[in-house]
Design a protein around this motif. Structure first.
Motif, PDB file in Angstrom:
ATOM      1  N   PRO A 185       1.038  -1.119  -0.103  1.00 12.60           N
ATOM      2  CA  PRO A 185       0.150   0.431   0.177  1.00 12.60           C
ATOM      3  C   PRO A 185       1.147   1.136  -0.089  1.00 12.60           C
ATOM      4  N   ASP A 186       1.681   1.463   1.119  1.00 11.64           N
ATOM      5  CA  ASP A 186       2.911   2.730   0.987  1.00 11.64           C
ATOM      6  C   ASP A 186       4.141   1.604   1.052  1.00 11.64           C
ATOM      7  N   LEU A 222       7.006   3.906   2.641  1.00 11.07           N
ATOM      8  CA  LEU A 222       7.349   2.888   4.353  1.00 11.07           C
ATOM      9  C   LEU A 222       7.867   1.727   4.326  1.00 11.07           C
TER      10      LEU A 222
END
Ligand SMILES: Nc1ncnc2c1ncn2[C@@H]1O[C@H](COP(=O)(O)OP(=O)(O)OP(=O)(O)O)[C@@H](O)[C@H]1O
Ligand SMILES: [Mg+2]
Lengths: 138, 137
Positions: free
Chosen positions: B80-81, B84
């Motif tokens: 998703p990220d 990160l």
């Protein structure tokens, strides 16, 4: 400036060259003896000398190393051997009385590794090797 | 030279098969040991990720005279990220993965350090593709 290593045996700080001069370098045979270890692979390489050691159960940490020290680990699975293969580590000490499988030893043999097992805990094995002059990477 | 491998979800025993085989190929081509290490460390981390975090996938390798290009494409939950995920120490690894000696959150940052070009693209619910290039000189 030269990096200094504390030599427990002599109770002094030495630079790397002095360390080598004083022959604090150890052979793999000596490593196996000190750890009351069993040599599972690489009997023919036991006269080779070891200067540096690194201990970890985290393979992605081992994979960040630029040097090729002797690896002391409690992780005993195929990934231990693969990691050594990728990182060009040829000397492996497996502690906590873990026994590698046939499959692991076959793979280790392919890359001509030395594999020693010891019933000692990670702390004890590292303590003994450090006290006898094996250098840390950092 | 073009090489292809399949990686299977959860198949930790064979994780690293592709990397081992690429290592042999590069050695035969007389690529310097330092470069070989950078290539196989990065590929191995990507392979383990496809096995540990996704449902397996494909490894595609192209070796030219001056560089190697590697693509690890998986079917999986996606990331998703990505920014990160690229941070050192970030990990969502399951306990089984940690038991295998992985899950320190160091894989992606280490790939970045070892390759000349890294591109991670991902679609949530579909999969992740990691492309890496290492120049030989
Ligand atoms: N192929 C992938 N599919 C889905 N998620 C992924 C994938 N690769 C990485 N991730 C996500 O990014 C995080 C960080 O990946 P990274 O490789 O840096 O660390 P790790 O795999 O968790 O641990 P390590 O690589 O140190 O063993 C993972 O924990 C996971 O959440
Ligand atoms: Mg990883």
């Amino acid at each position: 400036m030269a990096k200094l290593f504390f030599c427990v045996k002599k109770n002094v700080y030495l630079c790397n060259e002095e360390y080598c001069k004083y022959k604090i370098i150890m052979t793999l045979r000596e490593v196996a003896r000190l750890l009351n270890g069993q040599v599972l692979l690489g009997e023919n390489r036991l006269d080779e000398e070891v200067t540096m050691g690194f201990a970890s159960d985290l393979m992605s940490e081992v994979l960040t190393l630029k040097d090729t020290p002797m690896l002391i680990t409690g992780l005993c699975n195929m990934q231990t051997i693969r990691t050594c293969d990728m990182a060009n580590l040829e000397y492996l000490v497996i502690v906590r009385n873990k026994k590698p499988t046939e499959e692991m030893l076959e793979l280790a043999q392919e890359s001509d590794m030395v594999v020693i097992t010891s019933e000692y805990s990670m702390f004890k094995a590292c303590g003994i090797l450090y006290a006898d002059g094996i250098l840390p990477l950092y | 030279m073009h090489l292809e491998y399949t990686v299977v979800e959860g198949d930790f025993v064979n994780a690293g098969t592709a990397s081992s085989s690429v290592k042999k190929a590069l050695k035969q081509l007389n690529v310097s040991p330092q470069v070989v290490k950078r290539v196989v460390v990065a590929l191995y981390e990507a392979e383990v990720n496809a096995i540990a975090h996704a449902y397996g996938g494909k490894v595609l390798v192209d070796i030219d005279s001056d560089k190697i290009k590697m693509v690890v494409a998986d079917k999986g939950p996606g990331i998703p990220d990505i920014a990160l995920a690229m941070q050192e120490g970030y990990s969502t690894a399951r306990p089984e993965v940690r038991d295998m000696g992985f899950g320190a959150g160091m894989g992606l940052p280490n790939m970045q350090k070892n390759v000349d070009k890294l591109n991670v693209s991902s679609e949530v619910g579909v999969g992740t593709t990691v492309e890496m290039v290492v120049n030989f000189v």
